[in-house]
Design a protein around this motif. Structure first.
Motif, mmCIF file in Angstrom:
data_model
loop_
_atom_site.group_PDB
_atom_site.id
_atom_site.type_symbol
_atom_site.label_atom_id
_atom_site.label_comp_id
_atom_site.label_asym_id
_atom_site.label_seq_id
_atom_site.Cartn_x
_atom_site.Cartn_y
_atom_site.Cartn_z
ATOM 1 N N GLU A 79 -101.435 19.221 36.304
ATOM 2 C CA GLU A 79 -102.515 18.508 36.986
ATOM 3 C C GLU A 79 -102.304 16.998 36.939
ATOM 4 O OE1 GLU A 79 -106.536 18.171 38.753
ATOM 5 O OE2 GLU A 79 -105.164 19.852 38.536
ATOM 6 N N TYR A 80 -102.043 16.479 35.762
ATOM 7 C CA TYR A 80 -101.926 15.027 35.626
ATOM 8 C C TYR A 80 -100.598 14.511 36.165
ATOM 9 C CZ TYR A 80 -106.014 15.521 32.623
ATOM 10 O OH TYR A 80 -107.252 15.813 32.136
ATOM 11 N N PHE A 81 -99.541 15.295 36.024
ATOM 12 C CA PHE A 81 -98.278 14.884 36.633
ATOM 13 C C PHE A 81 -98.432 14.752 38.143
ATOM 14 C CE2 PHE A 81 -94.581 16.235 39.077
ATOM 15 C CZ PHE A 81 -93.709 15.201 38.779
ATOM 16 N N VAL A 82 -99.005 15.761 38.771
ATOM 17 C CA VAL A 82 -99.138 15.746 40.233
ATOM 18 C C VAL A 82 -100.034 14.593 40.684
ATOM 19 C CG1 VAL A 82 -100.042 17.014 42.224
ATOM 20 C CG2 VAL A 82 -98.617 18.187 40.534
ATOM 21 N N HIS A 83 -101.170 14.403 40.001
ATOM 22 C CA HIS A 83 -102.055 13.316 40.423
ATOM 23 C C HIS A 83 -101.442 11.943 40.131
ATOM 24 C CE1 HIS A 83 -105.143 15.756 41.972
ATOM 25 N NE2 HIS A 83 -105.619 16.193 40.830
ATOM 26 N N HIS A 84 -100.661 11.842 39.063
ATOM 27 C CA HIS A 84 -99.918 10.599 38.816
ATOM 28 C C HIS A 84 -99.008 10.300 40.008
ATOM 29 C CE1 HIS A 84 -97.152 8.291 35.762
ATOM 30 N NE2 HIS A 84 -97.611 7.503 36.711
ATOM 31 N N GLU A 85 -98.278 11.322 40.452
ATOM 32 C CA GLU A 85 -97.394 11.142 41.603
ATOM 33 C C GLU A 85 -98.177 10.973 42.902
ATOM 34 O OE1 GLU A 85 -93.951 10.784 41.461
ATOM 35 O OE2 GLU A 85 -94.485 10.613 39.337
ATOM 36 N N ASP A 86 -99.377 11.567 42.988
ATOM 37 C CA ASP A 86 -100.213 11.381 44.178
ATOM 38 C C ASP A 86 -100.495 9.907 44.418
ATOM 39 O OD1 ASP A 86 -100.491 14.025 44.960
ATOM 40 O OD2 ASP A 86 -102.319 14.347 43.784
ATOM 41 N N VAL A 87 -100.707 9.169 43.344
ATOM 42 C CA VAL A 87 -100.966 7.737 43.478
ATOM 43 C C VAL A 87 -99.654 6.983 43.689
ATOM 44 C CG1 VAL A 87 -101.967 5.688 42.393
ATOM 45 C CG2 VAL A 87 -103.036 7.938 42.042
ATOM 46 N N ARG A 88 -98.652 7.273 42.872
ATOM 47 C CA ARG A 88 -97.380 6.559 42.969
ATOM 48 C C ARG A 88 -96.766 6.684 44.357
ATOM 49 N NH1 ARG A 88 -93.287 8.001 41.026
ATOM 50 N NH2 ARG A 88 -92.304 5.984 40.583
ATOM 51 N N ARG A 89 -96.688 7.918 44.849
ATOM 52 C CA ARG A 89 -95.942 8.172 46.083
ATOM 53 C C ARG A 89 -96.711 7.804 47.345
ATOM 54 N NH1 ARG A 89 -91.945 13.306 44.876
ATOM 55 N NH2 ARG A 89 -91.760 12.937 42.624
ATOM 56 N N ALA A 90 -97.980 7.492 47.195
ATOM 57 C CA ALA A 90 -98.758 7.052 48.356
ATOM 58 C C ALA A 90 -98.608 5.557 48.602
ATOM 59 C CB ALA A 90 -100.229 7.391 48.161
ATOM 60 N N GLN A 91 -97.992 4.848 47.641
ATOM 61 C CA GLN A 91 -97.826 3.410 47.797
ATOM 62 C C GLN A 91 -96.558 3.125 48.603
ATOM 63 O OE1 GLN A 91 -100.672 2.131 46.820
ATOM 64 N NE2 GLN A 91 -101.012 4.222 46.053
ATOM 65 N N PRO A 92 -96.573 2.089 49.441
ATOM 66 C CA PRO A 92 -95.448 1.858 50.365
ATOM 67 C C PRO A 92 -94.133 1.517 49.672
ATOM 68 C CG PRO A 92 -97.019 0.036 50.429
ATOM 69 C CD PRO A 92 -97.667 1.136 49.651
ATOM 70 N N ASP A 93 -94.183 1.013 48.452
ATOM 71 C CA ASP A 93 -92.956 0.581 47.781
ATOM 72 C C ASP A 93 -92.579 1.486 46.606
ATOM 73 O OD1 ASP A 93 -95.127 -0.072 46.267
ATOM 74 O OD2 ASP A 93 -94.422 -2.068 45.677
ATOM 75 N N TRP A 94 -93.043 2.718 46.635
ATOM 76 C CA TRP A 94 -92.819 3.572 45.469
ATOM 77 C C TRP A 94 -91.334 3.897 45.308
ATOM 78 C CZ3 TRP A 94 -91.051 8.625 44.640
ATOM 79 C CH2 TRP A 94 -90.750 9.366 45.798
ATOM 80 N N GLN A 95 -90.971 4.073 44.050
ATOM 81 C CA GLN A 95 -89.607 4.450 43.705
ATOM 82 C C GLN A 95 -89.649 5.643 42.755
ATOM 83 O OE1 GLN A 95 -86.759 3.091 44.869
ATOM 84 N NE2 GLN A 95 -87.918 1.681 46.167
ATOM 85 N N PRO A 96 -88.663 6.539 42.831
ATOM 86 C CA PRO A 96 -88.631 7.660 41.889
ATOM 87 C C PRO A 96 -88.585 7.149 40.459
ATOM 88 C CG PRO A 96 -87.044 7.974 43.662
ATOM 89 C CD PRO A 96 -87.543 6.565 43.782
ATOM 90 N N ARG A 97 -89.229 7.860 39.558
ATOM 91 C CA ARG A 97 -89.191 7.494 38.145
ATOM 92 C C ARG A 97 -88.361 8.506 37.373
ATOM 93 N NH1 ARG A 97 -94.060 10.068 34.867
ATOM 94 N NH2 ARG A 97 -94.992 11.438 36.440
#
Length: 213
Positions: free
Chosen positions: A103-121
């Protein structure tokens, strides 16, 4: 520290950084809505059951809106960071790690990957392994797939043990290949933001992509 605790703290920090009006991959939700959802899920089990839809979904939405009115965004983030209250089912020993890691991994990525400059972690091995152990849960989300679905782990190492999991047993079958993190995002419906590849007939792959889009 547990995987779920690590992801909780990282998500809380990211929410503070982005503020309440940033985009997310959750359709119709900004980060403020996501923060309210996270608090509701741990503190209102009577309403949390409607998160997946169904007859009580309108009630769940009302409770979530109530949290948005009752608390400021900073207060919601603080409540989430501090963890479930003592009487919450998520406060039971082991419940947080078992129920919240994905749950928290997915929602963490939900925020990260919605940003225009996101990068894989970089994903630590412990979290990758935890996500892979839970990937069988995708059976629920993929049960109506028009084709069989197999998930294959490929994170560039020589791990032993099972590296393929059948989550929909049918013919023809499409194999979805990626790291545990990317397979988790794809299985949880974040298909446009998941870095996976497909192995199967052209017709079967097209059918799966069309159904999952």
């Amino acid at each position: 520290m547990s995987n779920s605790r690590d992801e909780r703290l990282a998500l809380a920090a990211l929410l503070e950084e982005t503020g309440p009006e940033a985009a997310t991959l959750c359709t119709g939700w900004l980060t403020g809505d996501l923060a309210a959802h996270l608090v509701l899920r741990e503190r209102r089990p009577d309403a949390a059951a409607g998160v997946m839809g169904g007859p009580i979904a309108p009630y769940t939405a009302r409770v979530q809106r109530h949290y948005l009115r009752k608390y400021t965004f900073d207060e919601l983030v603080a409540l989430f960071r501090n963890g479930p209250p003592r009487l919450s089912p998520f406060a039971l020993p082991g419940a947080d790690e078992q129920a919240n890691t994905v749950e928290y991994f997915v929602h963490h990525e939900d925020v990260r990957r919605a940003q225009p400059d996101w990068q894989p972690r970089a994903i630590i091995d412990g979290l990758s392994d935890a996500l892979w152990r839970r990937v069988k849960g995708a059976k629920f989300f993929l049960r109506k797939s028009p084709v069989g679905v197999e998930l294959a782990r490929d994170d560039g190492d020589n791990r032993t043990g099972p590296y393929r999991v059948t989550v929909k047993n049918a013919t023809p079958t499409v194999t979805v290949i990626g790291t545990p993190a990317e397979l988790t995002m794809w299985a949880m419906g974040r298909t446009s933001a998941a870095h996976v590849r497909f192995d199967g007939t052209g017709e079967a792959v097209a059918a799966l992509k069309a159904w999952r889009s």
